[in-house]
Design an enzyme around this catalytic site. Structure first.
Site, PDB file in Angstrom:
ATOM      1  N   MET A   1       7.443   6.767 -11.626  1.00  0.00           N
ATOM      2  CA  MET A   1       6.278   6.800 -12.516  1.00  0.00           C
ATOM      3  C   MET A   1       5.269   7.832 -11.997  1.00  0.00           C
ATOM      4  SD  MET A   1       5.512   2.693 -12.774  1.00  0.00           S
ATOM      5  CE  MET A   1       6.664   1.670 -11.907  1.00  0.00           C
TER       6      MET A   1
ATOM      7  N   PHE B   1       5.965  10.183  -4.215  1.00  0.00           N
ATOM      8  CA  PHE B   1       5.890   8.844  -3.607  1.00  0.00           C
ATOM      9  C   PHE B   1       6.996   7.931  -4.130  1.00  0.00           C
ATOM     10  CE2 PHE B   1       0.949   9.359  -3.751  1.00  0.00           C
ATOM     11  CZ  PHE B   1       0.982  10.208  -2.673  1.00  0.00           C
TER      12      PHE B   1
ATOM     13  N   GLU C   1       6.956  -6.747 -10.590  1.00  0.00           N
ATOM     14  CA  GLU C   1       6.824  -5.839  -9.434  1.00  0.00           C
ATOM     15  C   GLU C   1       5.669  -6.309  -8.552  1.00  0.00           C
ATOM     16  OE1 GLU C   1       6.579  -1.669 -10.406  1.00  0.00           O
ATOM     17  OE2 GLU C   1       5.665  -1.148  -8.483  1.00  0.00           O
TER      18      GLU C   1
ATOM     19  N   GLY D   1      -4.581  -5.167  24.051  1.00  0.00           N
ATOM     20  CA  GLY D   1      -4.012  -3.809  24.140  1.00  0.00           C
ATOM     21  C   GLY D   1      -2.542  -3.756  23.730  1.00  0.00           C
TER      22      GLY D   1
ATOM     23  N   GLY E   1       0.137  -0.608  -7.904  1.00  0.00           N
ATOM     24  CA  GLY E   1      -1.193  -0.775  -8.492  1.00  0.00           C
ATOM     25  C   GLY E   1      -2.176  -1.157  -7.409  1.00  0.00           C
TER      26      GLY E   1
HETATM   27  C1  LIG Z   1       4.849   4.179   0.220  1.00  0.00           C
HETATM   28  C2  LIG Z   1       4.648   4.324  -1.257  1.00  0.00           C
HETATM   29  C3  LIG Z   1       5.698   4.023  -2.123  1.00  0.00           C
HETATM   30  C4  LIG Z   1       5.545   4.189  -3.488  1.00  0.00           C
HETATM   31  N1  LIG Z   1       6.613   3.971  -4.331  1.00  0.00           N
HETATM   32  C5  LIG Z   1       6.515   4.326  -5.635  1.00  0.00           C
HETATM   33  C6  LIG Z   1       7.649   4.303  -6.484  1.00  0.00           C
HETATM   34  O1  LIG Z   1       8.748   3.902  -6.087  1.00  0.00           O
HETATM   35  N2  LIG Z   1       7.520   4.714  -7.764  1.00  0.00           N
HETATM   36  C7  LIG Z   1       6.330   5.152  -8.264  1.00  0.00           C
HETATM   37  O2  LIG Z   1       6.282   5.530  -9.422  1.00  0.00           O
HETATM   38  N3  LIG Z   1       5.226   5.193  -7.478  1.00  0.00           N
HETATM   39  C8  LIG Z   1       5.294   4.799  -6.190  1.00  0.00           C
HETATM   40  N4  LIG Z   1       4.186   4.849  -5.369  1.00  0.00           N
HETATM   41  C9  LIG Z   1       2.929   5.312  -5.930  1.00  0.00           C
HETATM   42  C10 LIG Z   1       1.838   4.254  -6.020  1.00  0.00           C
HETATM   43  O3  LIG Z   1       2.115   3.317  -7.026  1.00  0.00           O
HETATM   44  C11 LIG Z   1       0.503   4.987  -6.239  1.00  0.00           C
HETATM   45  O4  LIG Z   1       0.219   5.659  -5.020  1.00  0.00           O
HETATM   46  C12 LIG Z   1      -0.641   4.072  -6.601  1.00  0.00           C
HETATM   47  O5  LIG Z   1      -0.452   3.526  -7.895  1.00  0.00           O
HETATM   48  C13 LIG Z   1      -2.001   4.787  -6.568  1.00  0.00           C
HETATM   49  O6  LIG Z   1      -1.958   6.009  -7.245  1.00  0.00           O
HETATM   50  P1  LIG Z   1      -2.499   7.342  -6.526  1.00  0.00           P
HETATM   51  O7  LIG Z   1      -1.856   7.413  -5.205  1.00  0.00           O
HETATM   52  O8  LIG Z   1      -2.322   8.473  -7.460  1.00  0.00           O
HETATM   53  O9  LIG Z   1      -4.027   7.076  -6.279  1.00  0.00           O
HETATM   54  P2  LIG Z   1      -5.228   7.357  -7.332  1.00  0.00           P
HETATM   55  O10 LIG Z   1      -4.862   6.797  -8.665  1.00  0.00           O
HETATM   56  O11 LIG Z   1      -5.611   8.777  -7.261  1.00  0.00           O
HETATM   57  O12 LIG Z   1      -6.379   6.467  -6.691  1.00  0.00           O
HETATM   58  C14 LIG Z   1      -7.183   6.902  -5.585  1.00  0.00           C
HETATM   59  C15 LIG Z   1      -8.273   5.847  -5.363  1.00  0.00           C
HETATM   60  O13 LIG Z   1      -9.074   5.748  -6.548  1.00  0.00           O
HETATM   61  C16 LIG Z   1      -9.117   4.415  -6.990  1.00  0.00           C
HETATM   62  N5  LIG Z   1      -9.183   4.349  -8.457  1.00  0.00           N
HETATM   63  C17 LIG Z   1      -8.403   5.008  -9.347  1.00  0.00           C
HETATM   64  N6  LIG Z   1      -8.744   4.661 -10.588  1.00  0.00           N
HETATM   65  C18 LIG Z   1      -9.737   3.743 -10.480  1.00  0.00           C
HETATM   66  C19 LIG Z   1     -10.520   2.995 -11.412  1.00  0.00           C
HETATM   67  N7  LIG Z   1     -10.305   3.065 -12.727  1.00  0.00           N
HETATM   68  N8  LIG Z   1     -11.477   2.174 -10.938  1.00  0.00           N
HETATM   69  C20 LIG Z   1     -11.686   2.055  -9.603  1.00  0.00           C
HETATM   70  N9  LIG Z   1     -10.976   2.735  -8.673  1.00  0.00           N
HETATM   71  C21 LIG Z   1     -10.033   3.556  -9.112  1.00  0.00           C
HETATM   72  C22 LIG Z   1      -7.808   3.799  -6.482  1.00  0.00           C
HETATM   73  O14 LIG Z   1      -7.895   2.386  -6.451  1.00  0.00           O
HETATM   74  C23 LIG Z   1      -7.700   4.450  -5.119  1.00  0.00           C
HETATM   75  O15 LIG Z   1      -8.486   3.753  -4.196  1.00  0.00           O
HETATM   76  C24 LIG Z   1       4.300   4.635  -4.003  1.00  0.00           C
HETATM   77  C25 LIG Z   1       3.243   4.907  -3.130  1.00  0.00           C
HETATM   78  C26 LIG Z   1       3.410   4.757  -1.774  1.00  0.00           C
HETATM   79  C27 LIG Z   1       2.261   5.090  -0.870  1.00  0.00           C
END
Ligand SMILES: Cc1cc2nc3c(=O)[nH]c(=O)nc-3n(C[C@H](O)[C@H](O)[C@H](O)COP(=O)(O)OP(=O)(O)OC[C@H]3O[C@@H](n4cnc5c(N)ncnc54)[C@H](O)[C@@H]3O)c2cc1C
Length: 380
Positions: free
Chosen positions: A126, A157, A243, A341, A365
């Site tokens: 996604m 990711f 999920e 430690g 999420g």
């Molecule tokens: C180890 C790992 C495995 C993953 N595996 C998968 C996978 O298999 N498939 C997949 O599709 N994705 C995967 N992900 C992605 C993951 O679901 C996203 O990283 C996550 O949804 C957050 O999106 P972003 O990293 O783009 O952060 P952003 O959306 O850029 O968010 C950055 C910050 O802004 C905050 N924020 C954003 N919008 C709002 C709002 N409306 N109100 C308040 N705060 C907000 C967020 O809470 C966060 O603190 C993975 C991520 C990691 C780190």
């Protein structure tokens, strides 16, 4: 703690899982952490043990029992053993509903036997570099060309991204239709134009492969469309609660494990002539942690029961996801503190738990997005 969720068949399955995890995964953990990926052999062995696709119909090689408690048992056993890199939770808990409920008979017979045997490792893509929380902002396109879709874009990711043989890709099939222009397409990894990028270096869950994926004019037959065109966003919304529940399950198990490890440490470690568990502060810390662990588990188990009846709401799944993952983060941090430690040393499992746990409030999420979901329903 006393739980009323499981029956004898789940406990029997727990034994099978525990034996498999102890024998086939734990001994390789260090080697896989260094490699950044679990061996494909482990997937095939898990398939042979019947640990993949318990909810998939028997005629496709699955367990034929659509009972999420079997998924939970495996998830808990992995976490309890400190195995955070084997991506079965993504494969079983996240991807099964898409492939077993949305797929046609023809698609099921192509993909599910390999899914259950471990020959086909799956991922779901996604997230993009510019769109994570805001899924409607995805830019990957799938353009219809006769009997095919041509996919272009980039994902990041993606769990199981290096091992994946089959990726469920969220793509835009109609650029002008907002969330109604999003569809799910299945891409096999041997399609020309499909490329893996980096296996991303993370602070924890080191043996879980988390990768970038690129799609350059990747052609898939139109028969690789999952469900109906334009319904992808709805399908995601329908399946994200499972999920999120899966992540909450892992967090509850992780917190319980951290508590157990810390109790043992506090019994054995002495300072000022007595075990550190005899200090009132330590007891109060552990008492608070034990209380939170119990409360978290009770709520998770209630959500599981709701889910078994098909009644888990998006809001309750979001509540479980944010509260239990934040609880686990707090618990593991406090448990690490009680190790002094030694808690900072990677040879102690609490240090690894601290690093492995951190992502749980982010993936599936974020906490903030979960609170948005809960808040929207509060009628304020
Ligand atoms: C180890 C790992 C495995 C993953 N595996 C998968 C996978 O298999 N498939 C997949 O599709 N994705 C995967 N992900 C992605 C993951 O679901 C996203 O990283 C996550 O949804 C957050 O999106 P972003 O990293 O783009 O952060 P952003 O959306 O850029 O968010 C950055 C910050 O802004 C905050 N924020 C954003 N919008 C709002 C709002 N409306 N109100 C308040 N705060 C907000 C967020 O809470 C966060 O603190 C993975 C991520 C990691 C780190």
């Amino acid at each position: 703690m006393r739980r009323e969720l499981f029956e004898a068949e789940h406990e029997a399955f727990r034994e099978t899982c525990r034996t498999f995890v102890t024998k086939e995964l734990v001994p390789h953990q260090q080697e896989w952490e260094e490699a950044g990926v679990v061996s494909k052999d482990a997937w095939r062995k898990a398939g042979a043990q019947g640990l993949l696709g318990t909810a998939v119909e028997e005629r496709f090689g699955g367990g034929g029992i659509d009972d999420f408690r079997f998924n939970i048992v495996l998830d808990e056993e992995l976490i309890t053993a400190g195995v955070t890199g084997f991506g079965a939770p993504v494969h079983n808990d996240i991807n099964v509903p898409y492939l077993s409920k949305l797929a046609t008979e023809e698609q099921k017979s192509r993909w599910l036997p390999g899914f259950c045997s471990g020959e086909i490792v799956t991922a779901i893509a996604m997230t993009e570099p510019e769109a994570g929380s805001d899924l409607q902002g995805i830019r990957t396109t799938a353009t219809r060309d006769g009997d095919e879709f041509v996919i272009n874009g980039q994902k990041t990711f993606i769990s199981n991204g290096i091992n994946a043989d089959l990726v469920i890709v969220v793509a835009r099939t109609d650029p002008d239709a907002g969330h109604e222009g999003i569809s799910l397409l299945v891409v096999e990894s041997d399609r020309p134009g499909f490329q893996r990028g980096r296996n991303l270096e993370k602070i924890g869950q080191k043996s879980q492969d988390t990768a970038e994926l690129f799609f350059n004019d990747v052609r898939v037959p139109a028969t690789n469309l999952l469900g109906e065109e334009g319904q992808g966003f709805i399908y995601l919304m329908q399946n994200l609660p499972q999920e999120r529940l899966s992540i909450a399950v892992a967090s509850a198990a992780g917190a319980a494990k951290a508590l157990e490890m810390t109790k043992e440490y506090c019994r054995e470690r002495t300072a000022f002539g007595r075990p550190i568990g005899k200090f009132q502060h330590t007891r109060f810390e552990l008492a608070e942690i034990a209380t939170e662990v119990e409360i978290g588990q009770v709520f998770v188990d209630r959500c599981v029961r709701e889910h078994l009846k098909g009644e888990l709401s998006i809001e309750n799944a979001a509540m479980a996801k944010w509260w239990v993952t934040e609880m686990n983060k707090r618990v593991v941090d406090r448990c690490l503190q009680l190790h002094g430690g030694y808690g900072y040393m990677l040879e102690y499992p609490i240090a690894k738990a601290f690093l492995d746990t951190r992502v749980q409030t982010i993936y599936g999420g974020t906490t903030e997005i979960m609170k948005e979901i809960v808040g929207r329903q509060l009628d304020i």
